[in-house]
Design a protein around this motif. Structure first.
Motif, PDB file in Angstrom:
ATOM      1  N   TRP A 196       0.779  -1.368  -0.007  1.00  0.00           N
ATOM      2  CA  TRP A 196      -0.145   0.144   0.057  1.00  0.00           C
ATOM      3  C   TRP A 196       0.752   1.287   0.105  1.00  0.00           C
ATOM      4  O   TRP A 196       0.508   2.223  -0.694  1.00  0.00           O
ATOM      5  N   LEU A 197       1.770   1.437   0.525  1.00  0.00           N
ATOM      6  CA  LEU A 197       2.752   2.372   0.920  1.00  0.00           C
ATOM      7  C   LEU A 197       3.270   2.617  -0.610  1.00  0.00           C
ATOM      8  O   LEU A 197       3.483   3.896  -1.184  1.00  0.00           O
ATOM      9  N   ASP A 198       3.733   1.607  -1.218  1.00  0.00           N
ATOM     10  CA  ASP A 198       4.464   1.876  -2.479  1.00  0.00           C
ATOM     11  C   ASP A 198       3.448   2.345  -3.639  1.00  0.00           C
ATOM     12  O   ASP A 198       3.555   3.281  -4.391  1.00  0.00           O
ATOM     13  N   LEU A 199       2.142   1.900  -3.539  1.00  0.00           N
ATOM     14  CA  LEU A 199       1.055   2.199  -4.324  1.00  0.00           C
ATOM     15  C   LEU A 199       0.703   3.697  -4.152  1.00  0.00           C
ATOM     16  O   LEU A 199       0.614   4.443  -4.937  1.00  0.00           O
ATOM     17  N   LEU A 200       0.416   4.111  -2.835  1.00  0.00           N
ATOM     18  CA  LEU A 200       0.211   5.541  -2.447  1.00  0.00           C
ATOM     19  C   LEU A 200       1.265   6.496  -2.821  1.00  0.00           C
ATOM     20  O   LEU A 200       0.997   7.640  -3.257  1.00  0.00           O
ATOM     21  N   ALA A 201       2.546   6.098  -2.534  1.00  0.00           N
ATOM     22  CA  ALA A 201       3.714   7.117  -2.739  1.00  0.00           C
ATOM     23  C   ALA A 201       3.812   7.276  -4.274  1.00  0.00           C
ATOM     24  O   ALA A 201       3.961   8.320  -4.754  1.00  0.00           O
ATOM     25  N   ALA A 202       3.102   6.360  -5.196  1.00  0.00           N
ATOM     26  CA  ALA A 202       3.291   6.503  -6.525  1.00  0.00           C
ATOM     27  C   ALA A 202       2.045   7.429  -7.201  1.00  0.00           C
ATOM     28  O   ALA A 202       2.071   7.990  -8.081  1.00  0.00           O
ATOM     29  N   LYS A 203       0.992   7.194  -6.201  1.00  0.00           N
ATOM     30  CA  LYS A 203      -0.186   7.843  -6.761  1.00  0.00           C
ATOM     31  C   LYS A 203      -0.485   9.389  -6.384  1.00  0.00           C
ATOM     32  O   LYS A 203      -1.157  10.279  -6.873  1.00  0.00           O
ATOM     33  N   ILE A 204       0.053   9.538  -5.116  1.00  0.00           N
ATOM     34  CA  ILE A 204      -0.256  10.826  -4.343  1.00  0.00           C
ATOM     35  C   ILE A 204       0.022  11.923  -5.263  1.00  0.00           C
ATOM     36  O   ILE A 204      -0.603  13.134  -5.173  1.00  0.00           O
ATOM     37  N   PRO A 205       1.325  11.931  -5.811  1.00  0.00           N
ATOM     38  CA  PRO A 205       1.681  13.120  -6.677  1.00  0.00           C
ATOM     39  C   PRO A 205       0.459  13.498  -7.972  1.00  0.00           C
ATOM     40  O   PRO A 205       0.639  14.698  -8.274  1.00  0.00           O
ATOM     41  N   HIS A 206      -0.141  12.436  -8.394  1.00  0.00           N
ATOM     42  CA  HIS A 206      -0.922  12.686  -9.208  1.00  0.00           C
ATOM     43  C   HIS A 206      -2.682  13.117  -8.898  1.00  0.00           C
ATOM     44  O   HIS A 206      -3.557  13.069  -9.915  1.00  0.00           O
ATOM     45  N   ASN A 232      -1.547   5.042  11.261  1.00  0.00           N
ATOM     46  CA  ASN A 232      -0.038   5.423  11.816  1.00  0.00           C
ATOM     47  C   ASN A 232       1.059   5.138  10.903  1.00  0.00           C
ATOM     48  O   ASN A 232       1.989   5.857  10.840  1.00  0.00           O
ATOM     49  N   ILE A 233       0.926   4.053  10.244  1.00  0.00           N
ATOM     50  CA  ILE A 233       2.344   3.649   9.323  1.00  0.00           C
ATOM     51  C   ILE A 233       2.143   4.606   8.128  1.00  0.00           C
ATOM     52  O   ILE A 233       3.435   4.898   7.811  1.00  0.00           O
ATOM     53  N   LEU A 234       1.006   4.912   7.843  1.00  0.00           N
ATOM     54  CA  LEU A 234       1.034   5.846   6.591  1.00  0.00           C
ATOM     55  C   LEU A 234       1.546   7.286   7.115  1.00  0.00           C
ATOM     56  O   LEU A 234       2.249   7.881   6.493  1.00  0.00           O
ATOM     57  N   ALA A 235       1.053   7.538   8.263  1.00  0.00           N
ATOM     58  CA  ALA A 235       1.566   8.971   8.759  1.00  0.00           C
ATOM     59  C   ALA A 235       2.888   9.083   9.054  1.00  0.00           C
ATOM     60  O   ALA A 235       3.586   9.928   8.681  1.00  0.00           O
ATOM     61  N   LEU A 236       3.480   7.853   9.341  1.00  0.00           N
ATOM     62  CA  LEU A 236       5.166   8.038   9.805  1.00  0.00           C
ATOM     63  C   LEU A 236       5.832   7.465   8.645  1.00  0.00           C
ATOM     64  O   LEU A 236       7.082   8.035   8.709  1.00  0.00           O
ATOM     65  N   ALA A 237       5.190   6.802   7.789  1.00  0.00           N
ATOM     66  CA  ALA A 237       6.240   6.394   6.627  1.00  0.00           C
ATOM     67  C   ALA A 237       6.124   7.431   5.197  1.00  0.00           C
ATOM     68  O   ALA A 237       6.745   7.077   4.285  1.00  0.00           O
ATOM     69  N   LEU A 238       5.212   8.438   5.393  1.00  0.00           N
ATOM     70  CA  LEU A 238       5.160   9.539   4.422  1.00  0.00           C
ATOM     71  C   LEU A 238       5.394  10.896   4.904  1.00  0.00           C
ATOM     72  O   LEU A 238       4.409  11.537   4.991  1.00  0.00           O
ATOM     73  N   PRO A 239       6.435  11.186   5.355  1.00  0.00           N
ATOM     74  CA  PRO A 239       6.784  12.423   5.881  1.00  0.00           C
ATOM     75  C   PRO A 239       6.731  13.348   4.942  1.00  0.00           C
ATOM     76  O   PRO A 239       7.095  13.193   3.628  1.00  0.00           O
ATOM     77  N   GLY A 240       6.425  14.671   5.148  1.00  0.00           N
ATOM     78  CA  GLY A 240       6.295  15.823   4.432  1.00  0.00           C
ATOM     79  C   GLY A 240       5.069  15.868   3.402  1.00  0.00           C
ATOM     80  O   GLY A 240       4.916  16.679   2.551  1.00  0.00           O
TER      81      GLY A 240
END
Length: 330
Positions: free
Chosen positions: A67-77, A95-103
């Motif tokens: 899910w982190l890989d997928l969201l990191a790819a989708k968020i910019p778009h 919590n894992i999303l909040a801590l693993a996606l800083p900024g």
């Protein structure tokens, strides 16, 4: 004419989309394309349906990695992210999303329901409407949980009821705001984004070994004393009493010291919902001297996310303490 905001929907499973089967409620895809249709005037939704859909009690670290890989790819778009998730482990995933996606400088909102979307009196429509309102109007720039007309910051949130629609709470940090169809947002108090650079995704090792031990009067400390010497874990969450107090039993303290001496991380958090593990009482001093990290206001869900990321990145105790400070937990 204002263009619609584009929202990426990650549907992982959970009660919100379940249907009845002879064995009980099971994940289903029936709500895809229909549950969010009432909100299509202002938002455009692109769905990603996990295959298979899962009951959130079955969430694994590999799911989080994917899910982190997928969201990191989708968020910019996209203008925002909506995650439909089962309630049992929603706070852990938040919590894992909040801590693993800083900024992060866009809204990532998680919601689900206590009862299926198509059941009589379901809380799902209100939860979806609250989540959509956060994505559409709240200028949210962090990971949050939308539930029962309330918006909670991910860090510090927990599932607090299985019996009522008020399924989540955040004892230390409270709500970011409340929403209703009649009044819109009330008391909205959003926090500024931490964004100072392009979005960064922290690595997550699906083999990270983090366990939790809750102290109780009696045999608990002795059992942990014996187990720490043989445990395969990389890190341990210790849910101690009150302000982080624990027995000063020599064998227990010695076992903790031996574990931290070998590089293991021990994060001490309070088992009290609105508790704070801190250097307050002398009773907890022996434990602090054994190398444990005081988790301050960290709850179990935040502690699990933090130590999972710490183990994945090979952090030392000082780096964990720095993260606790950044999150305003200590």
């Amino acid at each position: 004419m204002t263009s619609k905001k584009r929202i990426f929907v990650l549907y992982t499973g959970g009660t919100i989309g379940m249907s009845q089967s002879p064995q009980g409620l099971r994940p289903d895809t029936a709500l895809v394309g229909t549950a969010l249709a009432p909100f299509s005037d202002g938002l455009e939704f692109d769905w990603h349906v996990c295959n298979p859909l899962i009951d959130s009690s079955a969430v694994t670290l590999q799911n989080w990695c994917d899910w982190l890989d997928l969201l990191a790819a989708k968020i910019p778009h996209y203008d925002g992210i909506l995650v439909l998730h089962g309630t049992d482990t929603m706070a852990y995933t938040a919590n894992i999303l909040a801590l693993a996606l800083p900024g992060l400088d866009k809204p990532v909102v998680l919601t689900g329901s206590q009862w299926p979307f198509d059941s009589k009196g379901s809380d799902a429509p209100l939860n979806l409407a609250t989540a959509v309102a956060a994505l559409e109007t709240a200028d949210l720039r962090e990971v949050a949980i939308a539930f029962n007309g309330a918006l909670f910051p991910a860090v510090g949130s927990s599932k607090s009821s299985t019996e009522t629609a008020a399924g989540f709470s955040n004892p230390h940090f409270g709500m970011l705001g409340e929403w209703s169809a009649a009044q819109g947002w009330q008391g909205l108090a959003l926090r500024p984004s931490e964004k100072a650079r392009a979005l960064v995704k922290q690595s997550l090792n699906p083999q990270a070994k983090v366990v939790c031990h809750t102290l109780t009067p009696g045999f608990s400390a002795e059992a942990l004393s014996t187990g720490l010497g043989n445990i395969a874990a990389d890190a341990v969450i210790l849910q101690s009493y009150g302000h982080g107090n624990a027995p000063a039993d020599a064998a227990f303290i010695s076992a903790v010291k031996a574990f931290t001496g070998k590089g293991g991380l021990v994060l001490n958090i309070s088992q009290v919902p609105q508790g704070c593990a801190a250097a307050v009482y002398a009773q907890g001093d022996a434990l602090r001297q054994a190398g444990v990290i005081n988790g301050g206001k960290a709850n179990l869900e935040t502690a699990v996310a933090l130590l999972t990321l710490a183990v994945s990145a090979g952090w030392q105790a000082e780096q964990v303490r720095a993260c606790l400070t950044r999150l305003q937990l200590v």
